[in-house]
Design a protein around this motif. Sequence first.
Motif, PDB file in Angstrom:
ATOM      1  N   PRO A  81       0.808  -1.226   0.000  1.00  0.00           N
ATOM      2  CA  PRO A  81       0.000   0.000   0.000  1.00  0.00           C
ATOM      3  C   PRO A  81       0.839   1.274   0.000  1.00  0.00           C
ATOM      4  O   PRO A  81       0.498   2.248  -0.678  1.00  0.00           O
ATOM      5  CB  PRO A  81      -0.826  -0.122   1.291  1.00  0.00           C
ATOM      6  CG  PRO A  81      -0.876  -1.584   1.569  1.00  0.00           C
ATOM      7  CD  PRO A  81       0.453  -2.121   1.119  1.00  0.00           C
ATOM      8  N   SER A  82       1.943   1.262   0.721  1.00  0.00           N
ATOM      9  CA  SER A  82       2.760   2.480   0.802  1.00  0.00           C
ATOM     10  C   SER A  82       3.411   2.793  -0.545  1.00  0.00           C
ATOM     11  O   SER A  82       3.437   3.953  -0.984  1.00  0.00           O
ATOM     12  CB  SER A  82       3.838   2.323   1.879  1.00  0.00           C
ATOM     13  OG  SER A  82       4.689   1.213   1.597  1.00  0.00           O
ATOM     14  N   ILE A  83       3.938   1.777  -1.218  1.00  0.00           N
ATOM     15  CA  ILE A  83       4.585   1.990  -2.522  1.00  0.00           C
ATOM     16  C   ILE A  83       3.567   2.383  -3.574  1.00  0.00           C
ATOM     17  O   ILE A  83       3.768   3.342  -4.347  1.00  0.00           O
ATOM     18  CB  ILE A  83       5.364   0.732  -2.955  1.00  0.00           C
ATOM     19  CG1 ILE A  83       6.569   0.517  -2.040  1.00  0.00           C
ATOM     20  CG2 ILE A  83       5.811   0.843  -4.408  1.00  0.00           C
ATOM     21  CD1 ILE A  83       7.376  -0.726  -2.354  1.00  0.00           C
ATOM     22  N   LEU A  84       2.438   1.679  -3.611  1.00  0.00           N
ATOM     23  CA  LEU A  84       1.419   1.996  -4.607  1.00  0.00           C
ATOM     24  C   LEU A  84       0.820   3.377  -4.369  1.00  0.00           C
ATOM     25  O   LEU A  84       0.553   4.120  -5.319  1.00  0.00           O
ATOM     26  CB  LEU A  84       0.320   0.934  -4.587  1.00  0.00           C
ATOM     27  CG  LEU A  84       0.751  -0.474  -5.010  1.00  0.00           C
ATOM     28  CD1 LEU A  84      -0.438  -1.425  -4.973  1.00  0.00           C
ATOM     29  CD2 LEU A  84       1.360  -0.462  -6.407  1.00  0.00           C
ATOM     30  N   SER A  85       0.624   3.730  -3.098  1.00  0.00           N
ATOM     31  CA  SER A  85       0.092   5.055  -2.779  1.00  0.00           C
ATOM     32  C   SER A  85       1.067   6.154  -3.190  1.00  0.00           C
ATOM     33  O   SER A  85       0.665   7.182  -3.746  1.00  0.00           O
ATOM     34  CB  SER A  85      -0.198   5.141  -1.278  1.00  0.00           C
ATOM     35  OG  SER A  85      -0.641   6.432  -0.924  1.00  0.00           O
ATOM     36  N   ALA A  86       2.357   5.913  -2.938  1.00  0.00           N
ATOM     37  CA  ALA A  86       3.366   6.904  -3.320  1.00  0.00           C
ATOM     38  C   ALA A  86       3.411   7.063  -4.841  1.00  0.00           C
ATOM     39  O   ALA A  86       3.494   8.185  -5.354  1.00  0.00           O
ATOM     40  CB  ALA A  86       4.737   6.490  -2.791  1.00  0.00           C
TER      41      ALA A  86
END
Length: 310
Positions: A81-86
């Motif tokens: 989630p953190s990578i995709l959100s970024a």
Amino acid sequence: MSTAEQALMLARLLAYGAAFHLWGAQAYLAWLVPTPLRLQLAKRLSPFTRSAAIVALAAILAQLPLRGAVLGEDWSAAISPSILSALLWQTPLGAAWAAQVLTALIVATAACARPAGSKALALAGALLLAGFTLSGHAAMQGSGAAGIAQRANDGLHLLAAGAWTGALMPVLLLLPQLKIADKRAQAQLALMRFSTAGHLAVALAIATCMANAAMTLGAADPDAARVSVLLQPVNGSLYRILLAVKVLVVAFMVGLALVNRYLIVPRLGRRPNADKALALGTAAEIGLAAMVIALVAAFGILDPGNTGSH
């Protein structure tokens, strides 16, 4: 090359291939094929057209998590989630991906709501292709004059190449109609219209390809913008090697198209095997077009200025 990069290349290949059909085939049917024959060909192409719209949407949706896996150098990054959100909210790539997904949804809706060969579906396919310029090397030039010029050139290149190669499948399907007495005149007219439009599309595709190569390589290496440098042997860059291969494949494809148009087409009706030769030549063009699309899919994830080994 990692498996994530290979998967990303495959997703790009499927997206481009589907978009070329959704623009080129539909535009040819909508504007260049006489109505009775258009309805017949559109009915045969409808299942393929709807499938292409679904494939385009799925392939574009897959690209953001695949890019996450590439950047994170691990498949787990594809669902982080953190990578995709970024990627989605903090990079131009995310905005481009969101716009492409929206466009693919419009195309999928049009493919389900409108019959194959409709002008609305053709225009939606053109919009999908144009949306690809929001990512890739053209988008890396920024929002200045150079970036706008390269994106405009890239868009023209995609539309011209898609108009040519995307129309090959319906052309292949209409060739048997040349043997049917009450369909022969319509098929001949559609074939000659394809030839006329094809000349313009090929010329524009080649011109914009040369301009795009000069601008892309020139951004990585100002000296590479000179035509004399573009014609020199490749220097170890995988991008330049694949670009040289693309030029050779396109040259062969153009040569084959000229043979079809000026040697085989005039023999239709006069030589017993001319129709089979034309069908074989058209099928070969489709195969070569698939090779070009595969190379284009690879270009988008390569660094034009990297001259190291890959």
